[in-house]
Scaffold this motif. Structure first.
Motif, PDB file in Angstrom:
ATOM      1  N   THR A  45       3.540 -30.064  -6.465  1.00 58.61           N
ATOM      2  CA  THR A  45       3.888 -31.290  -6.341  1.00 58.61           C
ATOM      3  C   THR A  45       4.587 -31.434  -7.598  1.00 58.61           C
ATOM      4  OG1 THR A  45       1.926 -32.087  -5.176  1.00 58.61           O
ATOM      5  CG2 THR A  45       3.205 -33.720  -6.223  1.00 58.61           C
ATOM      6  N   ILE A  90       0.175 -21.916  -1.765  1.00 55.95           N
ATOM      7  CA  ILE A  90      -0.364 -23.009  -3.161  1.00 55.95           C
ATOM      8  C   ILE A  90       0.820 -24.139  -2.874  1.00 55.95           C
ATOM      9  CG2 ILE A  90      -0.069 -23.412  -5.455  1.00 55.95           C
ATOM     10  CD1 ILE A  90      -0.607 -20.406  -5.878  1.00 55.95           C
ATOM     11  N   THR A 136       5.745 -25.326  -1.093  1.00 62.41           N
ATOM     12  CA  THR A 136       4.781 -24.493  -0.883  1.00 62.41           C
ATOM     13  C   THR A 136       5.018 -23.087  -1.321  1.00 62.41           C
ATOM     14  OG1 THR A 136       4.003 -25.948   0.927  1.00 62.41           O
ATOM     15  CG2 THR A 136       3.241 -23.719   0.922  1.00 62.41           C
ATOM     16  N   THR A 180       1.928 -30.224 -10.596  1.00 65.65           N
ATOM     17  CA  THR A 180       0.555 -30.029 -10.357  1.00 65.65           C
ATOM     18  C   THR A 180       0.384 -29.047  -9.159  1.00 65.65           C
ATOM     19  OG1 THR A 180       0.269 -31.588  -8.603  1.00 65.65           O
ATOM     20  CG2 THR A 180      -0.420 -32.232 -10.853  1.00 65.65           C
ATOM     21  N   VAL A 181      -0.613 -28.171  -9.264  1.00 69.05           N
ATOM     22  CA  VAL A 181      -0.643 -26.961  -7.798  1.00 69.05           C
ATOM     23  C   VAL A 181      -2.230 -27.086  -7.374  1.00 69.05           C
ATOM     24  CG1 VAL A 181       0.868 -25.450  -9.230  1.00 69.05           C
ATOM     25  CG2 VAL A 181      -1.425 -25.313  -9.685  1.00 69.05           C
ATOM     26  N   SER A 182      -2.087 -26.952  -6.193  1.00 67.56           N
ATOM     27  CA  SER A 182      -3.377 -26.812  -5.510  1.00 67.56           C
ATOM     28  C   SER A 182      -3.529 -25.713  -4.364  1.00 67.56           C
ATOM     29  CB  SER A 182      -3.810 -28.331  -4.935  1.00 67.56           C
ATOM     30  OG  SER A 182      -4.784 -28.285  -4.194  1.00 67.56           O
ATOM     31  N   PRO A 183      -4.510 -25.061  -4.449  1.00 64.77           N
ATOM     32  CA  PRO A 183      -5.574 -24.660  -5.571  1.00 64.77           C
ATOM     33  C   PRO A 183      -5.022 -24.370  -6.699  1.00 64.77           C
ATOM     34  CG  PRO A 183      -5.717 -23.045  -3.858  1.00 64.77           C
ATOM     35  CD  PRO A 183      -4.479 -24.003  -3.453  1.00 64.77           C
ATOM     36  N   GLU A 184      -5.796 -24.286  -7.803  1.00 63.13           N
ATOM     37  CA  GLU A 184      -5.405 -23.979  -8.951  1.00 63.13           C
ATOM     38  C   GLU A 184      -5.935 -22.399  -8.969  1.00 63.13           C
ATOM     39  OE1 GLU A 184      -6.797 -26.349 -12.104  1.00 63.13           O
ATOM     40  OE2 GLU A 184      -5.632 -28.015 -11.532  1.00 63.13           O
TER      41      GLU A 184
END
Length: 195
Positions: free
Chosen positions: A149, A146, A178, A128-132
């Protein structure tokens, strides 16, 4: 086997003796193992919380395995019915694996063996990445981050679509990390660009 001697007396000093050899076959060794195939989840399992392995035999029996991720706690028993106490460890690899335990029964000179095959599911990769999405809104070079996870090795590559200016980042890692993303070209128009 044994022998029986029959003596015939006819009143004389000498007697006639006849010997008979008696042989009796021993019982046949039997071994029944159920089940012989077990599908194990990636998290692992044991006979206490998962499927039991039941051994029925009229001899003595023992259990062996060559797989380090399978532990046999009860390695055998005497004649009758018993359960194999086992534990299968969590699969930490991204590939399905197969292991075996062998149950061997012995009675006199007779030996029988049965194999139980364990097939364990593979670990599932998660990412998963945040933000997309990222908005570069400055005329000068812009840098953003970014959060990644993951439970697996990952890599990032550069992709700028068809725009004349680019969004550049490259990297790799394992697990959480990161990723720094930066704009190669200032946005001279003052418009917003999203990647």
């Amino acid at each position: 086997s044994g022998k029986v001697r029959v003596l015939l007396h006819d009143g004389s000093v000498d007697a006639l003796a006849v010997e008979y050899t008696i042989s009796q076959a021993g019982q046949t060794l039997t071994l029944l193992v159920d089940p012989t195939n077990i599908e194990v989840p990636v998290t692992g399992a044991s006979n206490l919380t998962f499927e039991k392995i039941t051994v029925t035999t009229n001899g003595t029996w023992n259990v062996t395995t060559a797989n380090s991720w399978i532990t046999v706690r009860k390695a055998g028993g005497s004649s009758s019915t018993g359960d194999v106490a086992y534990t299968v460890a969590e699969n930490t690899e991204f590939a399905q694996r197969t292991g075996k335990v062998t149950i061997t029964a012995t009675g006199g000179s007779q030996t029988q063996s049965e194999t139980v095959t364990f097939v364990q599911a593979a670990k599932v990769p998660v990412l998963t990445v945040s933000p997309e999405s990222i908005v570069f809104n400055k005329v000068t070079d812009d840098t953003q981050s970014i959060a990644i996870t993951s439970n697996a090795p990952w890599s990032a590559s550069i992709y700028d679509g068809t725009n004349e200016w680019g969004c550049s980042s490259a990297g790799e890692g394992t697990g959480n990390g990161t990723l720094t993303v930066y704009s190669d070209y200032p946005n001279s128009t003052g418009n917003y660009y999203t990647y």
